[in-house]
Motif scaffolding. Structure first.
Motif, PDB file in Angstrom:
ATOM      1  N   GLY A  13      55.048 -13.754  -7.730  1.00 13.05           N
ATOM      2  CA  GLY A  13      54.608 -12.387  -7.924  1.00 13.05           C
ATOM      3  C   GLY A  13      54.013 -12.142  -9.300  1.00 13.05           C
ATOM      4  O   GLY A  13      53.169 -12.887  -9.786  1.00 13.05           O
ATOM      5  N   ALA A  14      54.480 -11.033  -9.945  1.00 14.60           N
ATOM      6  CA  ALA A  14      53.912 -10.628 -11.234  1.00 14.60           C
ATOM      7  C   ALA A  14      54.162 -11.674 -12.314  1.00 14.60           C
ATOM      8  O   ALA A  14      53.286 -11.950 -13.145  1.00 14.60           O
ATOM      9  CB  ALA A  14      54.497  -9.285 -11.653  1.00 14.60           C
ATOM     10  N   ASP A  15      55.353 -12.259 -12.330  1.00 11.63           N
ATOM     11  CA  ASP A  15      55.636 -13.300 -13.319  1.00 11.63           C
ATOM     12  C   ASP A  15      54.730 -14.512 -13.135  1.00 11.63           C
ATOM     13  O   ASP A  15      54.273 -15.121 -14.110  1.00 11.63           O
ATOM     14  CB  ASP A  15      57.100 -13.734 -13.217  1.00 11.63           C
ATOM     15  N   GLY A  16      54.462 -14.856 -11.894  1.00 12.39           N
ATOM     16  CA  GLY A  16      53.552 -15.968 -11.646  1.00 12.39           C
ATOM     17  C   GLY A  16      52.140 -15.672 -12.105  1.00 12.39           C
ATOM     18  O   GLY A  16      51.448 -16.545 -12.634  1.00 12.39           O
ATOM     19  N   PHE A  17      51.704 -14.422 -11.922  1.00 10.00           N
ATOM     20  CA  PHE A  17      50.365 -14.042 -12.379  1.00 10.00           C
ATOM     21  C   PHE A  17      50.277 -14.112 -13.901  1.00 10.00           C
ATOM     22  O   PHE A  17      49.292 -14.631 -14.455  1.00 10.00           O
ATOM     23  CB  PHE A  17      50.043 -12.626 -11.898  1.00 10.00           C
ATOM     24  N   ARG A  18      51.300 -13.601 -14.588  1.00  5.29           N
ATOM     25  CA  ARG A  18      51.299 -13.667 -16.049  1.00  5.29           C
ATOM     26  C   ARG A  18      51.387 -15.114 -16.538  1.00  5.29           C
ATOM     27  O   ARG A  18      50.785 -15.471 -17.555  1.00  5.29           O
ATOM     28  CB  ARG A  18      52.457 -12.840 -16.604  1.00  5.29           C
ATOM     29  N   ARG A  19      52.147 -15.942 -15.839  1.00  6.72           N
ATOM     30  CA  ARG A  19      52.220 -17.362 -16.222  1.00  6.72           C
ATOM     31  C   ARG A  19      50.871 -18.051 -16.031  1.00  6.72           C
ATOM     32  O   ARG A  19      50.469 -18.889 -16.847  1.00  6.72           O
ATOM     33  CB  ARG A  19      53.300 -18.061 -15.402  1.00  6.72           C
ATOM     34  N   CYS A  20      50.162 -17.694 -14.978  1.00  8.15           N
ATOM     35  CA  CYS A  20      48.826 -18.264 -14.745  1.00  8.15           C
ATOM     36  C   CYS A  20      47.872 -17.851 -15.863  1.00  8.15           C
ATOM     37  O   CYS A  20      47.103 -18.679 -16.367  1.00  8.15           O
ATOM     38  CB  CYS A  20      48.310 -17.799 -13.386  1.00  8.15           C
ATOM     39  N   LEU A  21      47.925 -16.574 -16.275  1.00  8.68           N
ATOM     40  CA  LEU A  21      47.095 -16.138 -17.396  1.00  8.68           C
ATOM     41  C   LEU A  21      47.469 -16.870 -18.679  1.00  8.68           C
ATOM     42  O   LEU A  21      46.599 -17.209 -19.488  1.00  8.68           O
ATOM     43  CB  LEU A  21      47.243 -14.627 -17.592  1.00  8.68           C
ATOM     44  N   VAL A  80      48.670 -19.914 -18.936  1.00 11.42           N
ATOM     45  CA  VAL A  80      48.139 -21.283 -18.864  1.00 11.42           C
ATOM     46  C   VAL A  80      46.648 -21.302 -19.196  1.00 11.42           C
ATOM     47  O   VAL A  80      46.163 -22.157 -19.957  1.00 11.42           O
ATOM     48  CB  VAL A  80      48.403 -21.876 -17.468  1.00 11.42           C
ATOM     49  N   ILE A  81      45.902 -20.339 -18.634  1.00 10.26           N
ATOM     50  CA  ILE A  81      44.468 -20.257 -18.948  1.00 10.26           C
ATOM     51  C   ILE A  81      44.271 -19.965 -20.429  1.00 10.26           C
ATOM     52  O   ILE A  81      43.356 -20.512 -21.071  1.00 10.26           O
ATOM     53  CB  ILE A  81      43.809 -19.178 -18.072  1.00 10.26           C
ATOM     54  N   ASP A  82      45.124 -19.104 -20.989  1.00  7.95           N
ATOM     55  CA  ASP A  82      45.055 -18.792 -22.415  1.00  7.95           C
ATOM     56  C   ASP A  82      45.256 -20.053 -23.259  1.00  7.95           C
ATOM     57  O   ASP A  82      44.520 -20.296 -24.233  1.00  7.95           O
ATOM     58  CB  ASP A  82      46.137 -17.748 -22.739  1.00  7.95           C
ATOM     59  N   PHE A  83      46.224 -20.867 -22.897  1.00  6.85           N
ATOM     60  CA  PHE A  83      46.491 -22.107 -23.632  1.00  6.85           C
ATOM     61  C   PHE A  83      45.292 -23.044 -23.572  1.00  6.85           C
ATOM     62  O   PHE A  83      44.877 -23.623 -24.586  1.00  6.85           O
ATOM     63  CB  PHE A  83      47.728 -22.775 -23.053  1.00  6.85           C
ATOM     64  N   ILE A 105      53.986 -19.058 -21.524  1.00  7.91           N
ATOM     65  CA  ILE A 105      54.033 -19.816 -20.273  1.00  7.91           C
ATOM     66  C   ILE A 105      55.478 -19.973 -19.798  1.00  7.91           C
ATOM     67  O   ILE A 105      55.779 -19.803 -18.618  1.00  7.91           O
ATOM     68  CB  ILE A 105      53.375 -21.193 -20.459  1.00  7.91           C
ATOM     69  N   LEU A 106      56.371 -20.273 -20.726  1.00  8.38           N
ATOM     70  CA  LEU A 106      57.760 -20.531 -20.351  1.00  8.38           C
ATOM     71  C   LEU A 106      58.509 -19.251 -20.000  1.00  8.38           C
ATOM     72  O   LEU A 106      59.352 -19.251 -19.096  1.00  8.38           O
ATOM     73  CB  LEU A 106      58.478 -21.261 -21.487  1.00  8.38           C
ATOM     74  N   ARG A 107      58.240 -18.172 -20.711  1.00  6.10           N
ATOM     75  CA  ARG A 107      58.929 -16.896 -20.470  1.00  6.10           C
ATOM     76  C   ARG A 107      57.906 -15.782 -20.299  1.00  6.10           C
ATOM     77  O   ARG A 107      57.694 -14.977 -21.205  1.00  6.10           O
ATOM     78  CB  ARG A 107      59.867 -16.577 -21.624  1.00  6.10           C
ATOM     79  N   PRO A 108      57.246 -15.725 -19.172  1.00  9.62           N
ATOM     80  CA  PRO A 108      56.170 -14.736 -19.002  1.00  9.62           C
ATOM     81  C   PRO A 108      56.659 -13.294 -18.982  1.00  9.62           C
ATOM     82  O   PRO A 108      55.914 -12.387 -19.346  1.00  9.62           O
ATOM     83  CB  PRO A 108      55.550 -15.133 -17.656  1.00  9.62           C
ATOM     84  N   SER A 109      57.901 -13.059 -18.556  1.00 14.89           N
ATOM     85  CA  SER A 109      58.401 -11.692 -18.463  1.00 14.89           C
ATOM     86  C   SER A 109      58.979 -11.168 -19.762  1.00 14.89           C
ATOM     87  O   SER A 109      59.245  -9.972 -19.885  1.00 14.89           O
ATOM     88  CB  SER A 109      59.476 -11.614 -17.367  1.00 14.89           C
ATOM     89  N   LYS A 110      59.190 -12.042 -20.769  1.00 11.38           N
ATOM     90  CA  LYS A 110      59.817 -11.626 -22.028  1.00 11.38           C
ATOM     91  C   LYS A 110      58.953 -11.973 -23.231  1.00 11.38           C
ATOM     92  O   LYS A 110      59.477 -12.133 -24.336  1.00 11.38           O
ATOM     93  CB  LYS A 110      61.183 -12.298 -22.177  1.00 11.38           C
TER      94      LYS A 110
END
Length: 229
Positions: A58-66, A68-71, A139-144
């Motif tokens: 969900g939302a955490d996965g979307f933020r993690r994907c962003l 990864v692209i940022d990195f 990437i490791l903690r997208p929600s925090k």
């Protein structure tokens, strides 16, 4: 008198049958509902299996994907800035006229704009290296990682403005070196100092490529923070 008794007897026989049918229908209703819920959950699971791994949560996965692209974009922007600093910093060409005692020398530190250009690209390259751990935290903690994203967003804006100013100043010098200025009676020097102009021109192009990447990073960071809120 016998006919009403018969009618009453028939009604008494139908009532239990109707009650049994109703009770059986009520008994099968939860089973049907449970089956429908199981089917919908199975279809949802199948739909999630079709998504990429980073987007299944969900939302955490979307933020993690962003993140990864940022990195990846930060690593990609590191190359042009480092190459621009090294290419301009090592730009040195001598031109001998008639004899070896009469020489013209072109170096980056002969122009203040090129000195600022080298320093700005070196600072940007150092910042991009130091920003990689913060991007890894996202990437490791997208929600925090809202604080890390806000810090990176502010630093990205500052570095983008710095590179834009340095690139514009260097581009002006490169333009005069290529075309000169008739009003100021400045003659172009790139016909004589071809290697120097080639290095500096490529460095300016690389710097503006890094600026484009930083602009994309800024929009992505702002979008991630807005989605979080």
């Amino acid at each position: 008198m016998s006919e009403p008794a018969t009618v009453i007897h028939m009604d008494d026989g139908k009532a239990p049958a109707a009650a049994a049918a109703a009770s059986s229908s009520y008994a099968t209703a939860p089973t049907t509902t449970a089956a429908a819920a199981g089917t919908s959950s199975g279809s949802n699971n199948k739909g999630r299996r079709g998504l990429p791994l980073l987007l299944r949560s969900g939302a955490d996965g979307f933020r993690r994907c962003l993140a990864v692209i940022d990195f990846v974009l930060r690593v990609a922007a590191l190359g042009p800035t480092l190459a621009a600093a090294i290419s301009t910093g090592t730009a040195d060409e001598r031109l001998s006229v008639f004899t070896q005692f009469l020489q013209f020398h072109a170096r980056f530190d002969d122009f203040t704009a090129f000195t600022f250009f080298v320093v700005a690209n070196a600072v940007a390259a150092g910042y991009l290296v130091l920003s990689l751990p913060f991007s890894g935290v996202c990437i490791l903690r997208p929600s925090k990682a809202t604080g890390a994203r806000l810090f990176l967003l502010l630093c990205d804006v500052v570095v983008m403005c710095l590179l834009t100013a340095a690139g514009a100043a260097a581009a002006a010098i490169v333009y005069v070196a290529h075309w000169g200025s008739r009003r100021a009676n400045w003659v172009p020097i790139c016909m004589q100092f071809h290697g120097f102009c080639q290095r500096t021109s490529g460095a300016v192009v690389a710097t503006f490529l890094a600026v484009v990447v930083l602009v994309v990073l800024i929009f992505m960071g702002a979008g991630a923070i807005r989605r979080r809120r």
